[in-house]
Each structure stands twice: as C-alpha cells, then as structure tokens.
Motif scaffolding. Structure first.
Motif, PDB file in Angstrom:
ATOM      1  N   PRO A   1     -61.772 -76.836 -11.857  1.00  0.00           N
ATOM      2  CA  PRO A   1     -62.561 -77.060 -10.408  1.00  0.00           C
ATOM      3  C   PRO A   1     -63.361 -78.502 -10.534  1.00  0.00           C
ATOM      4  CG  PRO A   1     -63.923 -75.395 -11.453  1.00  0.00           C
ATOM      5  CD  PRO A   1     -62.529 -75.555 -12.265  1.00  0.00           C
ATOM      6  N   PRO A   2     -63.861 -78.907  -9.555  1.00  0.00           N
ATOM      7  CA  PRO A   2     -64.796 -80.085  -9.414  1.00  0.00           C
ATOM      8  C   PRO A   2     -66.059 -79.650 -10.173  1.00  0.00           C
ATOM      9  CG  PRO A   2     -63.851 -80.002  -7.244  1.00  0.00           C
ATOM     10  CD  PRO A   2     -63.308 -78.511  -8.012  1.00  0.00           C
ATOM     11  N   PRO A   3     -66.784 -80.506 -10.734  1.00  0.00           N
ATOM     12  CA  PRO A   3     -68.160 -80.125 -11.410  1.00  0.00           C
ATOM     13  C   PRO A   3     -69.125 -79.298 -10.515  1.00  0.00           C
ATOM     14  CG  PRO A   3     -67.378 -82.262 -11.919  1.00  0.00           C
ATOM     15  CD  PRO A   3     -66.594 -81.810 -10.820  1.00  0.00           C
ATOM     16  N   GLY A   4     -69.513 -78.391 -10.848  1.00  0.00           N
ATOM     17  CA  GLY A   4     -70.657 -77.652 -10.170  1.00  0.00           C
ATOM     18  C   GLY A   4     -69.971 -76.669  -9.143  1.00  0.00           C
ATOM     19  N   GLN A   5     -68.703 -76.523  -9.071  1.00  0.00           N
ATOM     20  CA  GLN A   5     -67.834 -75.632  -8.158  1.00  0.00           C
ATOM     21  C   GLN A   5     -67.155 -74.425  -8.843  1.00  0.00           C
ATOM     22  OE1 GLN A   5     -65.580 -77.485  -5.107  1.00  0.00           O
ATOM     23  NE2 GLN A   5     -67.024 -79.282  -5.038  1.00  0.00           N
ATOM     24  N   GLU A   6     -66.989 -73.431  -8.177  1.00  0.00           N
ATOM     25  CA  GLU A   6     -66.219 -72.185  -8.684  1.00  0.00           C
ATOM     26  C   GLU A   6     -64.540 -72.552  -8.597  1.00  0.00           C
ATOM     27  OE1 GLU A   6     -67.502 -68.534  -7.478  1.00  0.00           O
ATOM     28  OE2 GLU A   6     -69.440 -68.760  -8.468  1.00  0.00           O
ATOM     29  N   LYS A   7     -63.850 -72.046  -9.519  1.00  0.00           N
ATOM     30  CA  LYS A   7     -62.497 -72.383  -9.484  1.00  0.00           C
ATOM     31  C   LYS A   7     -62.031 -71.129  -7.988  1.00  0.00           C
ATOM     32  CE  LYS A   7     -58.303 -72.297 -12.104  1.00  0.00           C
ATOM     33  NZ  LYS A   7     -57.675 -72.256 -13.394  1.00  0.00           N
ATOM     34  N   LEU A   8     -61.392 -71.765  -7.329  1.00  0.00           N
ATOM     35  CA  LEU A   8     -60.868 -70.689  -6.093  1.00  0.00           C
ATOM     36  C   LEU A   8     -59.762 -69.966  -6.490  1.00  0.00           C
ATOM     37  CD1 LEU A   8     -61.185 -73.303  -3.155  1.00  0.00           C
ATOM     38  CD2 LEU A   8     -62.666 -71.621  -3.883  1.00  0.00           C
ATOM     39  N   VAL A   9     -59.832 -68.737  -6.067  1.00  0.00           N
ATOM     40  CA  VAL A   9     -58.659 -67.938  -6.198  1.00  0.00           C
ATOM     41  C   VAL A   9     -57.283 -68.276  -5.613  1.00  0.00           C
ATOM     42  CG1 VAL A   9     -57.735 -65.520  -6.036  1.00  0.00           C
ATOM     43  CG2 VAL A   9     -60.125 -65.685  -6.622  1.00  0.00           C
ATOM     44  N   GLY A  10     -56.174 -68.558  -6.344  1.00  0.00           N
ATOM     45  CA  GLY A  10     -55.097 -68.885  -5.846  1.00  0.00           C
ATOM     46  C   GLY A  10     -54.971 -70.508  -5.736  1.00  0.00           C
ATOM     47  N   ALA A  11     -55.673 -70.966  -6.121  1.00  0.00           N
ATOM     48  CA  ALA A  11     -55.796 -72.569  -6.072  1.00  0.00           C
ATOM     49  C   ALA A  11     -55.064 -73.411  -6.966  1.00  0.00           C
ATOM     50  CB  ALA A  11     -57.344 -73.156  -6.002  1.00  0.00           C
ATOM     51  N   ASP A  12     -54.686 -72.739  -8.174  1.00  0.00           N
ATOM     52  CA  ASP A  12     -53.828 -73.392  -8.979  1.00  0.00           C
ATOM     53  C   ASP A  12     -52.286 -73.772  -8.336  1.00  0.00           C
ATOM     54  OD1 ASP A  12     -55.772 -73.572 -11.268  1.00  0.00           O
ATOM     55  OD2 ASP A  12     -55.306 -71.515 -11.651  1.00  0.00           O
ATOM     56  N   ALA A  13     -51.327 -74.384  -9.117  1.00  0.00           N
ATOM     57  CA  ALA A  13     -50.208 -74.560  -8.629  1.00  0.00           C
ATOM     58  C   ALA A  13     -49.240 -74.746  -9.651  1.00  0.00           C
ATOM     59  CB  ALA A  13     -50.131 -75.903  -7.738  1.00  0.00           C
TER      60      ALA A  13
END
Length: 300
Positions: free
Chosen positions: A221-233
């Motif tokens: 994820p961008p710096p300082g942000q959490e990885k969103l669920v389902g956001a990979d591809a």
C-alpha cells in the motif's frame, strides 16, 4: 517467503441460471521454487458434479456443473504458498548467441543426423502463432532493436524486457481482450497482459520460444496506509526457453525478473490457455463481475 492467497470471483446474473458447466484454472502449481498446501476451492451454489484434471500444459483444472436454479455464482480459492529464490541465469547456455537458439528450434531440425533434446522439441510449440498472438514483421523489427547480431540470448531477452518497461505506459483503461497487438505496439500502452503478449509476439517473430504465465504479485500500500482487503490483483508475465538451461521468467510490466514475491498459477501459449474461469450456461442474461484478490505475507 510464505503467503496466504485468496482469490474470489463473484457473478451476479440479471435473470436465473438453470444449468451451468464451468472450468476453473485457479489452483496454483507446485514447482521446484513454489510449494502449496491447504489449498481449498469453495463454490456457491454447491456443484452437482466436480472433478480435477491436468490440462495439456500441466495446469490444474477443476470442472464443475451446477443444476440448481441460481442468480449468482461465487468461486473462491485459498492456498498457503511458500516461494523460494529462482535459479539465476548462469552458465555457458545463457551466453549462446540467439541466432543459434533460433536455428535449434527451427522446424525441420531433429532428424537422425541432427538430434534435438526433448525439452527443445517440446518448446517448439511456443514458437508458433496462437489465438491471441500472431507473429508479424512489425513485431520482429521491434525485437531486433535488442536482438543484434551474435548477441547472447540472455542479454537480448533482458534488453527486450527493459525496452517494453521503459517505452510503454501502464493504462488500465486502454485495452480489452480484443485489442490487437499491433495497436499496443503503435500506441505504446496497455496492461500486464498486453505487455506479456507483446513480448511473446516479439520473441516468436524472431524464432524463439516464449510462453504466457499467469499468477499474482505481492503488492504494497502507499506509505502510511493500510493494505485494503481484496485490493491485490492477478498478474501476467512470460517465460523464454533457453536450451539446456530451462525457462527464464521476465516481467516487462515491471522491468524485472520474477522472484519470491511472484506466485505462479498457470501457463500456456497466451491468455486464452489460462483463463481463470469460463463456462456455458442456460439463462443468466446480463451479469456483473466482481473479483477480489489478497496476497498476504505470513510469518516464517
């Protein structure tokens, strides 16, 4: 590296489906550098029939049939995958001039007087045209910027990988499955699938063997942000055949050589051989598709 993979495909139909037959290419391959365990495929509604087989390329395919009336379909694969470093290209084989490899793979070689090893014979399939990739003079000329006379195969392939990475722009809105390679070459943009097809087409147009690889890439994820669920591809790259050494993976989308962050799902001549989910059905009307992918690193 250890990962928990989850890939969910969800269809909502505008009218009821009374019968569907489907094939899922969603089960990741076990390889020398990739090991899978606790792999589970969940399908809703529950299929009446389901069985697994290997296709021509050794990919795992699950066939399933649903006879209950339904207005949605959801298919989820979960697997724990451990990846290891891949062999780096080294040795005399990778320094062979690319023209010598083209000669070895050319049709007509392999008679009694000119024996050819089984791996090279099998690789010849990947020098030919396929439904999504047709050899052309424009693709050949594009490749020849990198495949200069007597340059080693490995150096030429790595140069092509960088050429596509540096000269083409990633544009998620540009292409569809129907976009011709010639348009991608002219407009200098596309997505990972386009760049893999482009590189394969260029390599085949000079007489080399290349195959399409589908899978996943761990993203951040961008710096300082959490990885969103389902956001990979899903991701796509390709492999090039080096006689007496093996298949070298390259990723022109990122200008890199795939490593431990890449999870291999399937491979074939082009995208058509590795379509994640396809089938036929009665009814259904229009549909809305949602895909969610998670590639989550696990503690070793």
């Amino acid at each position: 590296m250890k990962y928990q993979l989850r890939h969910t495909t969800h269809y909502d139909y505008s009218s009821p489906v009374t019968l569907s037959h489907n094939e899922a290419r969603l089960l990741p391959r076990d390889l020398d550098y990739q090991h899978c365990k606790n792999t589970r495929l969940s399908i809703t509604p529950t299929p009446l029939r389901q069985h697994e087989r290997l296709d021509f390329f050794g990919n795992r395919i699950v066939y399933f049939a649903i006879q209950d009336i339904h207005d949605s379909l959801e298919v989820t694969i979960r697997s724990q995958i451990t990846t290891q470093p891949r062999p780096a290209p080294a040795g005399d084989e990778v320094h062979t001039a690319w023209e010598a490899v083209v000669e070895q793979l050319a049709p007509g070689r392999g008679g009694i007087a000119t024996a050819i090893d089984p791996d090279s014979l099998e690789a010849r399939l990947f020098t030919l045209n396929s439904p999504f990739i047709h050899r052309s003079e424009s693709l050949r000329q594009f490749a020849l910027d990198c495949f200069t006379p007597q340059r080693s195969l490995c150096d030429s392939v790595l140069a092509l990988n960088q050429k596509i990475y540096q000269e083409f722009s990633y544009d998620a809105e540009y292409s569809t499955l129907a976009t011709p390679l010639e348009d991608v070459l002219k407009d200098r943009k596309g997505v990972c699938q386009d760049f893999a097809h482009l590189a394969i087409g260029a390599l085949r147009s000079v007489g080399l063997a290349a195959r399409y690889v589908s899978g996943y890439l761990e993203t951040f994820p961008p710096p300082g942000q959490e990885k969103l669920v389902g956001a990979d591809a899903s991701h796509a790259w390709l492999s090039v055949f080096i006689p007496n050494w093996g298949w070298l993976d390259i990723d022109p989308t990122n200008g890199s050589l795939p490593g431990e962050r890449y999870l291999t799902l399937a491979w074939g001549r082009d995208y058509g051989d590795v379509t994640p989910l396809r089938g036929v059905m009665n009814g259904g009307g229009a549909h809305e598709l949602t895909v969610e992918v998670d590639v989550l690193p696990l503690e070793s």
